[in-house]
Design a protein around this motif. Sequence first.
Motif, short mmCIF file in Angstrom:
data_model
loop_
_atom_site.label_atom_id
_atom_site.label_comp_id
_atom_site.label_asym_id
_atom_site.label_seq_id
_atom_site.Cartn_x
_atom_site.Cartn_y
_atom_site.Cartn_z
N VAL A 128 0.87 -1.17 0.00
CA VAL A 128 0.00 0.00 0.00
C VAL A 128 0.90 1.22 0.00
O VAL A 128 2.09 1.14 0.31
N SER A 129 0.34 2.37 -0.37
CA SER A 129 1.16 3.56 -0.51
C SER A 129 0.92 4.60 0.58
O SER A 129 1.60 5.63 0.60
N LYS A 130 -0.01 4.35 1.47
CA LYS A 130 -0.32 5.31 2.53
C LYS A 130 -0.29 4.62 3.89
O LYS A 130 -0.69 3.47 4.03
N LEU A 181 2.88 -14.54 -4.80
CA LEU A 181 1.48 -14.26 -5.10
C LEU A 181 1.17 -12.79 -4.80
O LEU A 181 1.46 -12.30 -3.70
N VAL A 182 0.60 -12.11 -5.79
CA VAL A 182 0.17 -10.72 -5.62
C VAL A 182 -1.24 -10.58 -6.19
O VAL A 182 -1.64 -11.32 -7.08
N THR A 183 -2.01 -9.64 -5.66
CA THR A 183 -3.36 -9.44 -6.20
C THR A 183 -3.30 -8.86 -7.61
O THR A 183 -4.14 -9.18 -8.45
N GLU A 184 -2.32 -7.99 -7.86
CA GLU A 184 -2.10 -7.43 -9.18
C GLU A 184 -0.66 -6.96 -9.28
O GLU A 184 0.01 -6.74 -8.27
N LEU A 185 -0.17 -6.82 -10.50
CA LEU A 185 1.24 -6.50 -10.71
C LEU A 185 1.64 -5.17 -10.11
O LEU A 185 2.79 -5.01 -9.68
N SER A 186 0.74 -4.21 -10.04
CA SER A 186 1.07 -2.90 -9.50
C SER A 186 1.47 -2.96 -8.04
O SER A 186 2.06 -2.01 -7.52
N ARG A 187 1.20 -4.07 -7.37
CA ARG A 187 1.64 -4.22 -5.97
C ARG A 187 3.15 -4.35 -5.87
O ARG A 187 3.72 -4.13 -4.80
N LEU A 188 3.81 -4.72 -6.96
CA LEU A 188 5.26 -4.90 -6.94
C LEU A 188 6.02 -3.60 -7.14
O LEU A 188 7.21 -3.53 -6.85
N GLY A 189 5.37 -2.57 -7.65
CA GLY A 189 6.05 -1.30 -7.88
C GLY A 189 5.11 -0.27 -8.44
O GLY A 189 4.04 -0.60 -8.97
N ARG A 190 5.50 1.01 -8.37
CA ARG A 190 4.66 2.09 -8.85
C ARG A 190 4.95 2.48 -10.30
O ARG A 190 4.22 3.25 -10.90
N GLU A 242 2.38 -1.18 -18.21
CA GLU A 242 2.33 0.14 -18.85
C GLU A 242 0.99 0.82 -18.59
O GLU A 242 0.92 2.02 -18.34
N VAL A 243 -0.09 0.04 -18.64
CA VAL A 243 -1.42 0.59 -18.38
C VAL A 243 -1.52 1.10 -16.95
O VAL A 243 -2.07 2.19 -16.69
N ASP A 244 -0.99 0.34 -15.99
CA ASP A 244 -1.03 0.76 -14.59
C ASP A 244 -0.29 2.08 -14.40
O ASP A 244 -0.75 2.97 -13.67
N GLU A 245 0.87 2.20 -15.05
CA GLU A 245 1.64 3.44 -14.91
C GLU A 245 0.90 4.61 -15.54
O GLU A 245 0.84 5.72 -14.98
N MET A 246 0.31 4.39 -16.71
CA MET A 246 -0.46 5.45 -17.37
C MET A 246 -1.64 5.89 -16.51
O MET A 246 -1.95 7.08 -16.41
N ARG A 250 8.78 0.19 -15.31
CA ARG A 250 10.16 -0.30 -15.36
C ARG A 250 10.56 -0.98 -14.05
O ARG A 250 11.21 -2.02 -14.05
N GLU A 251 10.12 -0.40 -12.95
CA GLU A 251 10.41 -0.97 -11.63
C GLU A 251 9.74 -2.33 -11.46
O GLU A 251 10.36 -3.30 -11.02
N THR A 252 8.46 -2.41 -11.83
CA THR A 252 7.72 -3.66 -11.71
C THR A 252 8.31 -4.74 -12.60
O THR A 252 8.47 -5.90 -12.19
N ARG A 253 8.64 -4.37 -13.83
CA ARG A 253 9.20 -5.33 -14.78
C ARG A 253 10.51 -5.91 -14.24
O ARG A 253 10.78 -7.11 -14.36
N LYS A 254 11.34 -5.07 -13.64
CA LYS A 254 12.62 -5.54 -13.11
C LYS A 254 12.41 -6.55 -11.99
O LYS A 254 13.13 -7.57 -11.92
N VAL A 255 11.44 -6.30 -11.12
CA VAL A 255 11.16 -7.22 -10.03
C VAL A 255 10.72 -8.58 -10.59
O VAL A 255 11.22 -9.63 -10.17
N VAL A 256 9.80 -8.56 -11.54
CA VAL A 256 9.30 -9.81 -12.12
C VAL A 256 10.43 -10.57 -12.80
O VAL A 256 10.56 -11.80 -12.62
N GLU A 257 11.27 -9.87 -13.56
CA GLU A 257 12.36 -10.54 -14.28
C GLU A 257 13.46 -11.02 -13.34
O GLU A 257 14.04 -12.09 -13.54
#
Length: 232
Positions: free
Chosen positions: A15-17, A77-86, A134-138, A89-96
């Motif tokens: 979470v972010s807050k 396990l994550v509910t959605e990919l955006s949980r790994l980063g905001r 990319e959609v999450d970031e947009m 590029r950050e999220t992709r690096k974690v997954v890879e």
Amino acid sequence: MTQDAPIPVALFARVSKEAQDFGRQLVDTQRHADRAGRVVVATIAEKLSGSRNSRARRPDLDQLYDLARAGHIKEVLVTELSRLGRRARETRKVVEDLGDWGVSVFALNIQLGYLLPDGKVNPMARLVMTVLMEVDEMETERMGHRIKSGQAVAFAAGAQKGRPVGTTQNVQKLLAKYPKVVKHLQNGLPMRDIAVLAKCSSNTVLKVKAALSPENPINSRALSSQIVALTS
């Protein structure tokens, strides 16, 4: 680990807050683990804002990396990919990174894992995940722009920057009660569809929509923070 042994997994939530909690994310990922016959060896919950300084320090992610490198887990396990980063590029690096250590990221919202059972990258999952990142970031950037624009319009129209007694708190309670409605409204879904998805009445959707309107005479700064908190 034998062939029939349950797959060891880590649950990862973010979470972010400070005011937010991880309850829904952890409940949903735990339920999936139970249904899939996974054994949960670690539960990691991270509070991370979108600021540059906070993204530079991620001890919870370091813990996840340590588990992956040591071979203690085979899936995250994550509910959605955006949980790994905001950021995409950050999220992709974690997954890879995790994939390089033989650990697959499984996102519940798309029901896809990054790695196949043989350890190779799932081409379909990689394609879908790349697009969603990319959609999450947009969407994050668009939401920030909408909030700032709404504030500017409200202030220019003479909206009060201080909080009128009682009004902001009531709006915050309404938004906190219907986070799915808030998110679907921000995504531009029709109100009738939102009522079905959020399992509420059309009148409730109308009330939430009115609360989100820049014309609503409440503390727009506090409301903006509430919208970001509910939709992060």
